[in-house]
Design an enzyme around this catalytic site. Sequence first.
Site, PDB file in Angstrom:
ATOM      1  N   PRO A  42      -3.252  -5.464  -6.394  1.00 31.65           N
ATOM      2  CA  PRO A  42      -2.752  -4.425  -5.481  1.00 31.65           C
ATOM      3  C   PRO A  42      -3.287  -4.631  -4.062  1.00 31.65           C
ATOM      4  CG  PRO A  42      -3.651  -3.479  -7.507  1.00 31.65           C
ATOM      5  CD  PRO A  42      -4.081  -4.916  -7.458  1.00 31.65           C
ATOM      6  N   GLY A  48       6.184  -6.588  -0.304  1.00 29.67           N
ATOM      7  CA  GLY A  48       5.408  -6.444   0.932  1.00 29.67           C
ATOM      8  C   GLY A  48       6.247  -6.835   2.128  1.00 29.67           C
ATOM      9  N   SER A  49       5.568  -7.291   3.174  1.00 27.50           N
ATOM     10  CA  SER A  49       6.261  -7.569   4.435  1.00 27.50           C
ATOM     11  C   SER A  49       6.991  -8.914   4.387  1.00 27.50           C
ATOM     12  CB  SER A  49       5.236  -7.593   5.565  1.00 27.50           C
ATOM     13  OG  SER A  49       4.320  -8.645   5.329  1.00 27.50           O
ATOM     14  N   GLU A  58      11.257  -3.180  11.564  1.00 21.84           N
ATOM     15  CA  GLU A  58      10.923  -2.145  10.582  1.00 21.84           C
ATOM     16  C   GLU A  58       9.928  -1.172  11.209  1.00 21.84           C
ATOM     17  OE1 GLU A  58       8.755  -3.349   7.028  1.00 21.84           O
ATOM     18  OE2 GLU A  58      10.039  -2.052   5.843  1.00 21.84           O
ATOM     19  N   GLU A  62      10.401  -8.815  -2.754  1.00 22.94           N
ATOM     20  CA  GLU A  62      10.957  -7.512  -2.355  1.00 22.94           C
ATOM     21  C   GLU A  62      10.300  -7.149  -1.036  1.00 22.94           C
ATOM     22  OE1 GLU A  62      13.318  -5.858  -3.785  1.00 22.94           O
ATOM     23  OE2 GLU A  62      13.443  -6.779  -5.782  1.00 22.94           O
ATOM     24  N   LEU A  63      11.066  -7.214   0.060  1.00 29.07           N
ATOM     25  CA  LEU A  63      10.448  -7.150   1.389  1.00 29.07           C
ATOM     26  C   LEU A  63      10.898  -5.920   2.176  1.00 29.07           C
ATOM     27  CD1 LEU A  63      10.828 -10.984   2.019  1.00 29.07           C
ATOM     28  CD2 LEU A  63       9.019  -9.777   0.805  1.00 29.07           C
ATOM     29  N   CYS A 117      10.073   1.481   1.753  1.00 23.26           N
ATOM     30  CA  CYS A 117      10.914   0.361   2.185  1.00 23.26           C
ATOM     31  C   CYS A 117      12.349   0.831   2.382  1.00 23.26           C
ATOM     32  CB  CYS A 117      10.842  -0.765   1.161  1.00 23.26           C
ATOM     33  SG  CYS A 117      11.252  -0.229  -0.499  1.00 23.26           S
ATOM     34  N   TRP A 177       0.793  -1.231   0.000  1.00 24.43           N
ATOM     35  CA  TRP A 177       0.000   0.000   0.000  1.00 24.43           C
ATOM     36  C   TRP A 177       0.825   1.281   0.000  1.00 24.43           C
ATOM     37  CZ3 TRP A 177       1.665   2.302   4.384  1.00 24.43           C
ATOM     38  CH2 TRP A 177       2.001   1.494   5.475  1.00 24.43           C
ATOM     39  N   ASN A 178       2.142   1.200   0.190  1.00 24.12           N
ATOM     40  CA  ASN A 178       2.848   2.466   0.463  1.00 24.12           C
ATOM     41  C   ASN A 178       3.041   3.349  -0.767  1.00 24.12           C
ATOM     42  OD1 ASN A 178       4.697   0.319  -0.099  1.00 24.12           O
ATOM     43  ND2 ASN A 178       6.370   1.640   0.518  1.00 24.12           N
TER      44      ASN A 178
HETATM   45  P1  NAD Z   1       1.789  -7.053   3.307  1.00 18.27           P
HETATM   46  O1  NAD Z   1       2.788  -8.146   3.291  1.00 18.27           O
HETATM   47  O2  NAD Z   1       0.859  -6.981   4.458  1.00 18.27           O
HETATM   48  O3  NAD Z   1       0.850  -7.124   2.002  1.00 18.27           O
HETATM   49  C1  NAD Z   1       1.387  -7.071   0.707  1.00 18.27           C
HETATM   50  C2  NAD Z   1       0.415  -7.720  -0.259  1.00 18.27           C
HETATM   51  O4  NAD Z   1       0.304  -9.108   0.025  1.00 18.27           O
HETATM   52  C3  NAD Z   1      -1.008  -7.171  -0.208  1.00 18.27           C
HETATM   53  O5  NAD Z   1      -1.480  -7.030  -1.522  1.00 18.27           O
HETATM   54  C4  NAD Z   1      -1.771  -8.261   0.502  1.00 18.27           C
HETATM   55  O6  NAD Z   1      -3.145  -8.329   0.168  1.00 18.27           O
HETATM   56  C5  NAD Z   1      -1.069  -9.500   0.016  1.00 18.27           C
HETATM   57  N1  NAD Z   1      -1.185 -10.687   0.854  1.00 18.27           N
HETATM   58  C6  NAD Z   1      -1.457 -10.779   2.186  1.00 18.27           C
HETATM   59  N2  NAD Z   1      -1.440 -12.075   2.587  1.00 18.27           N
HETATM   60  C7  NAD Z   1      -1.147 -12.822   1.487  1.00 18.27           C
HETATM   61  C8  NAD Z   1      -0.963 -14.209   1.268  1.00 18.27           C
HETATM   62  N3  NAD Z   1      -1.069 -15.110   2.250  1.00 18.27           N
HETATM   63  N4  NAD Z   1      -0.664 -14.627   0.020  1.00 18.27           N
HETATM   64  C9  NAD Z   1      -0.516 -13.747  -0.981  1.00 18.27           C
HETATM   65  N5  NAD Z   1      -0.678 -12.407  -0.846  1.00 18.27           N
HETATM   66  C10 NAD Z   1      -0.989 -11.954   0.395  1.00 18.27           C
HETATM   67  O7  NAD Z   1       2.620  -5.719   3.122  1.00 18.27           O
HETATM   68  P2  NAD Z   1       2.091  -4.218   3.238  1.00 18.27           P
HETATM   69  O8  NAD Z   1       1.847  -3.931   4.674  1.00 18.27           O
HETATM   70  O9  NAD Z   1       1.021  -3.987   2.239  1.00 18.27           O
HETATM   71  O10 NAD Z   1       3.363  -3.395   2.735  1.00 18.27           O
HETATM   72  C11 NAD Z   1       4.360  -2.896   3.565  1.00 18.27           C
HETATM   73  C12 NAD Z   1       5.604  -3.736   3.463  1.00 18.27           C
HETATM   74  O11 NAD Z   1       6.073  -3.730   2.113  1.00 18.27           O
HETATM   75  C13 NAD Z   1       6.748  -3.194   4.280  1.00 18.27           C
HETATM   76  O12 NAD Z   1       7.374  -4.262   4.965  1.00 18.27           O
HETATM   77  C14 NAD Z   1       7.694  -2.612   3.238  1.00 18.27           C
HETATM   78  O13 NAD Z   1       9.033  -2.556   3.621  1.00 18.27           O
HETATM   79  C15 NAD Z   1       7.468  -3.544   2.101  1.00 18.27           C
HETATM   80  N6  NAD Z   1       7.909  -2.931   0.843  1.00 18.27           N
HETATM   81  C16 NAD Z   1       9.037  -3.418   0.225  1.00 18.27           C
HETATM   82  C17 NAD Z   1       9.516  -2.822  -0.947  1.00 18.27           C
HETATM   83  C18 NAD Z   1      10.757  -3.326  -1.628  1.00 18.27           C
HETATM   84  O14 NAD Z   1      10.983  -3.000  -2.798  1.00 18.27           O
HETATM   85  N7  NAD Z   1      11.601  -4.102  -0.979  1.00 18.27           N
HETATM   86  C19 NAD Z   1       8.818  -1.737  -1.491  1.00 18.27           C
HETATM   87  C20 NAD Z   1       7.696  -1.267  -0.824  1.00 18.27           C
HETATM   88  C21 NAD Z   1       7.239  -1.883   0.333  1.00 18.27           C
END
Ligand code: NAD
Length: 474
Positions: free
Chosen positions: A157, A206-207, A360, A228-229, A262, A132-133
């Site tokens: 998304p 994501g996370s 984080e 990419e976490l 991130c 979402w960021n």
């Molecule tokens: P999140 O992991 O909660 O969610 C990311 C996505 O995964 C969402 O679309 C969500 O619906 C989906 N999701 C949730 N559970 C799932 C599952 N079991 N299987 C498949 N998909 C699932 O992350 P967030 O809170 O949306 O984003 C923030 C995180 O993203 C932070 O940790 C940040 O550092 C990271 N991030 C990393 C980068 C990078 O390039 N390394 C860039 C931006 C953000």
Amino acid sequence: MKIRNPRTGEADYKIHPLDAEAIEAEAKRLREGQTDWAAKTPKQRGEVLNRWADAIEANLGDIVPAVTADTGRAGISKIEVISVAGQIRRWTEQAPELIATGQPTGQATSQPGITTSTELVPYQLIGVISPWNFPMILALIDAIPALMAGCAVLVKPSEVTPRFIRPLMEIVRSIPELAAVLSLIEGDGATGAAMIGNVDYVCFTGSVATGRKVGEAAAAAFIPASLELGGKDPMIILADADAEKAAAIALRSSIVNSGQACQSIERIYIARAIADRFLENLVRQAEAVELNYPDINKGHVGPFIFAKQAEIVQNQLDDAMARGAKLLAGGAVEKLGGGLYLKPTVLKDVTPDMQIISEENFGPVIPVTVFDDIEEAIAQANDSKFGLSAAVVSGSIEEAEKIASRLNAGAVSINDGSLTSMIWEAEKSSFGYSGLGASRMGFSGLTRFFRKRVLIRQSGDAAKIAAFAEENFV
Ligand code: NAD
């Protein structure tokens, strides 16, 4: 599913997550479209994608307000949407030559008479799951090169920021060749999980916790995953740095987008010789920063996009204060007009056992540690499960580079911070828990979407079985 507005706190939008059957049908449709798409030349695909970039720019009035409503910020959302068009143009320009270079023909080998030709075979369907960021750019950062490679792409998304999906899909549908191979769907974690069995490659941003689940599901489905976490990026500031400039770099790269990036700087290590001057400057500059409230077109720090993140940040601050950290600026999440905000928060006397140093943060928080010995600073900077990026600030670029090469991170900004948010041309890996898989930056951002097929051509006489008779080797 009801969606919260980050400025008002109200649930003012609804999405309809796709169920497993609908996802399967959409994947099938995209796979069918991919055959014609892959048969086009890279230049022809680029022409279609450039029409998409034009249409995004022509319809900023529809998309920017949707991203703004998703994120609660105006200016950065505009930059985000415009930068998507820029990324499309960058890839349409670079990909044709890159794809041609990757397919050499008639290459000589160690065997006279045998030559090889390499074919790049795109994966048929790429799945993208994004956070979402920066909702729009992170939904498309992998999708654009995948399309240029000749793949179809299914994007899911974040459910926290889904408002841009409908206006963007309206634009996609106005370009039928594109609509046949690109789809952005609404849904939550369950939707993301259901996608994995339907695609040939998954790109996840994501996370760490979700990334691990996605990686495991991809392994079970026997498909590659680019993960990419999160990050906990350190910045080391050497004694010969200009304290005022270093404070400006530290502030910007820690709080831009309210720290919801991130590659945000989340830990500062400052040499004792300039620590007092640095902290004075940092606090003065932090106090001059304004919240982007009530006027969305003014100020620097917008609301937390995700309410739960504000709670995480507040808990980390409480933990740090309870363990003896000293607050120099900012301090607590405020509720304004239903939105959740935090002024730039500067902490000193922080220790590695505090969550604010180990976990984080994703908020506008700047924890500062003073060091006497550079070895101690490097060791502390490297004492993290993450390894996304880092920064070194010094009066001497050479000195900064020597330190940078010892940091456990895939990208290090020198005399600046968070440069990976702007510089996408160079390849970088994510170290440790910050990710897995090929670099999304640089040329491998595109080439990872191909498998390689080599044609091995015999133009002389093929060997006969007699050549392998045991008698020949006695
Ligand atoms: P999140 O992991 O909660 O969610 C990311 C996505 O995964 C969402 O679309 C969500 O619906 C989906 N999701 C949730 N559970 C799932 C599952 N079991 N299987 C498949 N998909 C699932 O992350 P967030 O809170 O949306 O984003 C923030 C995180 O993203 C932070 O940790 C940040 O550092 C990271 N991030 C990393 C980068 C990078 O390039 N390394 C860039 C931006 C953000």
